[in-house]
Motif scaffolding. Sequence first.
Motif, PDB file in Angstrom:
ATOM      1  N   LEU A  28       0.780  -1.277  -0.102  1.00 58.48           N
ATOM      2  CA  LEU A  28      -0.103  -0.087   0.004  1.00 58.48           C
ATOM      3  C   LEU A  28       0.837   1.236   0.102  1.00 58.48           C
ATOM      4  N   PRO A  29       1.984   1.240   0.819  1.00 54.68           N
ATOM      5  CA  PRO A  29       2.704   2.899   0.715  1.00 54.68           C
ATOM      6  C   PRO A  29       3.367   2.900  -0.827  1.00 54.68           C
ATOM      7  N   ALA A  30       3.759   1.910  -1.346  1.00 55.87           N
ATOM      8  CA  ALA A  30       4.184   2.019  -2.758  1.00 55.87           C
ATOM      9  C   ALA A  30       3.031   2.468  -3.585  1.00 55.87           C
ATOM     10  N   ALA A  31       1.949   1.663  -3.578  1.00 60.02           N
ATOM     11  CA  ALA A  31       0.741   2.170  -4.270  1.00 60.02           C
ATOM     12  C   ALA A  31       0.394   3.604  -3.956  1.00 60.02           C
ATOM     13  N   MET A  32       0.440   3.992  -2.840  1.00 64.71           N
ATOM     14  CA  MET A  32       0.006   5.433  -2.421  1.00 64.71           C
ATOM     15  C   MET A  32       1.212   6.477  -3.173  1.00 64.71           C
ATOM     16  N   ALA A  33       2.222   5.892  -2.971  1.00 60.35           N
ATOM     17  CA  ALA A  33       3.382   6.740  -3.425  1.00 60.35           C
ATOM     18  C   ALA A  33       3.289   6.968  -5.012  1.00 60.35           C
ATOM     19  N   ILE A  34       2.917   5.842  -5.671  1.00 55.97           N
ATOM     20  CA  ILE A  34       2.865   5.998  -7.328  1.00 55.97           C
ATOM     21  C   ILE A  34       1.705   6.833  -7.701  1.00 55.97           C
ATOM     22  N   GLU A  35       0.473   6.664  -6.971  1.00 60.85           N
ATOM     23  CA  GLU A  35      -0.593   7.699  -7.373  1.00 60.85           C
ATOM     24  C   GLU A  35      -0.436   8.953  -6.805  1.00 60.85           C
ATOM     25  N   VAL A  36      -0.073   9.313  -5.832  1.00 61.24           N
ATOM     26  CA  VAL A  36       0.499  10.825  -5.454  1.00 61.24           C
ATOM     27  C   VAL A  36       1.473  11.242  -6.469  1.00 61.24           C
ATOM     28  N   PHE A  37       2.414  10.352  -6.751  1.00 59.31           N
ATOM     29  CA  PHE A  37       3.087  11.035  -7.908  1.00 59.31           C
ATOM     30  C   PHE A  37       2.490  11.251  -9.084  1.00 59.31           C
ATOM     31  N   HIS A  38       1.838  10.338  -9.591  1.00 55.33           N
ATOM     32  CA  HIS A  38       1.065  10.463 -10.767  1.00 55.33           C
ATOM     33  C   HIS A  38       0.139  11.722 -10.789  1.00 55.33           C
ATOM     34  N   ASN A  39      -0.563  12.037  -9.634  1.00 59.22           N
ATOM     35  CA  ASN A  39      -1.460  13.184  -9.618  1.00 59.22           C
ATOM     36  C   ASN A  39      -0.337  14.418  -9.602  1.00 59.22           C
ATOM     37  N   PHE A  40       0.689  14.428  -8.984  1.00 61.59           N
ATOM     38  CA  PHE A  40       1.594  15.437  -9.495  1.00 61.59           C
ATOM     39  C   PHE A  40       2.067  15.658 -10.873  1.00 61.59           C
ATOM     40  N   THR A  41       2.407  14.726 -11.234  1.00 60.66           N
ATOM     41  CA  THR A  41       2.560  14.952 -12.874  1.00 60.66           C
ATOM     42  C   THR A  41       1.326  15.549 -13.575  1.00 60.66           C
ATOM     43  N   LEU A  42       0.096  15.367 -13.221  1.00 59.32           N
ATOM     44  CA  LEU A  42      -1.024  15.856 -13.774  1.00 59.32           C
ATOM     45  C   LEU A  42      -1.194  17.307 -13.580  1.00 59.32           C
ATOM     46  N   VAL A  43      -0.935  17.599 -12.175  1.00 61.58           N
ATOM     47  CA  VAL A  43      -0.911  18.990 -11.686  1.00 61.58           C
ATOM     48  C   VAL A  43       0.055  19.967 -12.629  1.00 61.58           C
ATOM     49  N   HIS A  44       1.115  19.401 -12.752  1.00 61.88           N
ATOM     50  CA  HIS A  44       1.951  20.175 -13.463  1.00 61.88           C
ATOM     51  C   HIS A  44       1.819  20.150 -15.138  1.00 61.88           C
ATOM     52  N   ASP A  45       1.393  18.906 -15.557  1.00 62.17           N
ATOM     53  CA  ASP A  45       1.091  18.764 -16.943  1.00 62.17           C
ATOM     54  C   ASP A  45      -0.063  19.594 -17.483  1.00 62.17           C
ATOM     55  N   ASP A  46      -1.015  19.926 -16.389  1.00 61.37           N
ATOM     56  CA  ASP A  46      -2.135  20.780 -16.846  1.00 61.37           C
ATOM     57  C   ASP A  46      -1.547  22.098 -17.131  1.00 61.37           C
ATOM     58  N   ILE A  47      -0.435  22.517 -16.186  1.00 60.35           N
ATOM     59  CA  ILE A  47       0.208  23.905 -16.332  1.00 60.35           C
ATOM     60  C   ILE A  47       0.678  24.029 -17.781  1.00 60.35           C
ATOM     61  N   MET A  48       1.569  22.784 -18.097  1.00 60.34           N
ATOM     62  CA  MET A  48       2.303  22.763 -19.380  1.00 60.34           C
ATOM     63  C   MET A  48       1.334  22.732 -20.563  1.00 60.34           C
ATOM     64  N   ASP A  49       0.389  22.044 -20.297  1.00 63.49           N
ATOM     65  CA  ASP A  49      -0.598  21.763 -21.375  1.00 63.49           C
ATOM     66  C   ASP A  49      -1.613  23.098 -21.581  1.00 63.49           C
ATOM     67  N   ALA A  50      -1.532  24.090 -20.609  1.00 61.38           N
ATOM     68  CA  ALA A  50      -2.685  25.190 -20.580  1.00 61.38           C
ATOM     69  C   ALA A  50      -4.181  24.612 -20.316  1.00 61.38           C
ATOM     70  N   ALA A  51      -4.339  23.563 -19.611  1.00 61.14           N
ATOM     71  CA  ALA A  51      -5.607  22.751 -19.598  1.00 61.14           C
ATOM     72  C   ALA A  51      -6.431  23.321 -18.480  1.00 61.14           C
ATOM     73  N   PRO A  52      -7.737  23.392 -19.132  1.00 58.80           N
ATOM     74  CA  PRO A  52      -8.749  24.060 -17.927  1.00 58.80           C
ATOM     75  C   PRO A  52      -9.496  23.189 -17.183  1.00 58.80           C
ATOM     76  N   LEU A  53      -9.469  21.912 -17.753  1.00 57.73           N
ATOM     77  CA  LEU A  53     -10.482  20.963 -17.145  1.00 57.73           C
ATOM     78  C   LEU A  53      -9.707  19.703 -16.860  1.00 57.73           C
ATOM     79  N   ARG A  54      -9.836  18.875 -15.662  1.00 57.20           N
ATOM     80  CA  ARG A  54      -9.249  17.616 -15.511  1.00 57.20           C
ATOM     81  C   ARG A  54     -10.342  16.781 -14.837  1.00 57.20           C
ATOM     82  N   ARG A  55     -10.492  15.591 -14.954  1.00 59.32           N
ATOM     83  CA  ARG A  55     -11.615  14.829 -14.354  1.00 59.32           C
ATOM     84  C   ARG A  55     -12.996  15.484 -13.980  1.00 59.32           C
ATOM     85  N   GLY A  56     -13.156  16.311 -15.130  1.00 60.15           N
ATOM     86  CA  GLY A  56     -14.504  17.020 -15.335  1.00 60.15           C
ATOM     87  C   GLY A  56     -14.594  18.328 -14.150  1.00 60.15           C
TER      88      GLY A  56
END
Length: 291
Positions: A28-56
């Motif tokens: 579980l700690p590894a699973a948590m680490a992976i998902e939190v890391f993935h969500n970090f990449t999404l937050v920064h990706d949305d900045i880089m892609d100038a995206a207005p919407l994520r997960r609706g």
Amino acid sequence: MSLGGKRLRPVLTLIGHYLFADSFEKSLPAAMAIEVFHNFTLVHDDIMDAAPLRRGKPTVHSIYGLNAGILSGDVMLIRAYQYLLELGDKQLVPEILGIFSRTAVEVCEGQQMDMDFETQQSVQIADYLKMIELKTSVLIAAALQMGARLGGSSQEDASLLNDFGRNMGIAFQLQDDILDAFGDPQKVGKKPGGDVAQRKKTFLYLKAIEMAEPTQKERLKTWFAPHTEMDDENVRRILSLWEDLGVREEAEAVKQIYQRSALRALDEVNAPESRKEVLYRLAEVLFGRES
Ligand code: IPE
Ligand code: IPE
Ligand code: MG
Ligand code: MG
Ligand code: MG
């Protein structure tokens, strides 16, 4: 993070563990680490892609501003490492940290390639495939590999699962690109045509250029040029030409090649068939996903 998402990567970590041992909670700690890391990449990706919407919903930076987006992403990356410190099997921590860190660097390299391609004139399909392998598929592969090792797998089986994840991850990103252009916005939860609006050199773009007649090719190049305003009308006519050319079907065909390679790697994993079945079923659902 409470907005959800599919939680694909942490589930893969837990399944990776479960293939070799009952006690998947230990991952579980590894699973948590992976998902939190993935969500970090999404937050920064949305900045880089100038995206207005994520997960609706509106993206972090569009509500709280650029600096809060950068900083909360940074904190999530740090939180990921804090989760890894919680792993019970201390002997495996250096190996897990090694896989995780190498993967995190590759994701950043893939993201840089993705942005470089926006303005790069000549991008080959092989370049695109390398880019999506780095930005997306290595994390999916590492999620499985980490779970497997924590569950006591051999290096050989962990590596086969990495192979499975890598090929499945490439198919996953091809599908992401297809959904960005042709998906149901209600289900996808992102702004439709976002990749076109950002002039992304996805497989769809590259294939369209390859398949287009000279006049269509001229048009496509002009519509994608930096001096052409990327308003909704321009995005719409680009997507409509792609549709006519049949690039979606071409992308589906390439996706299938990677799906088959993924399944071949999974066939070779030395684990009980009844447990591998979970992964076969998950793969099947993912191949046809609409969100
Ligand atoms: C989105 O990943 C980013 C890509 C690598 C394509 P997901 O499609 O897994 O996003 P969530 O976590 O389910 O929202
Ligand atoms: C994102 O690729 C990959 C990473 C976040 C590392 P995309 O930019 O295509 O992902 P979406 O479509 O915004 O989810
Ligand atoms: Mg994006
Ligand atoms: Mg992106
Ligand atoms: Mg996308």
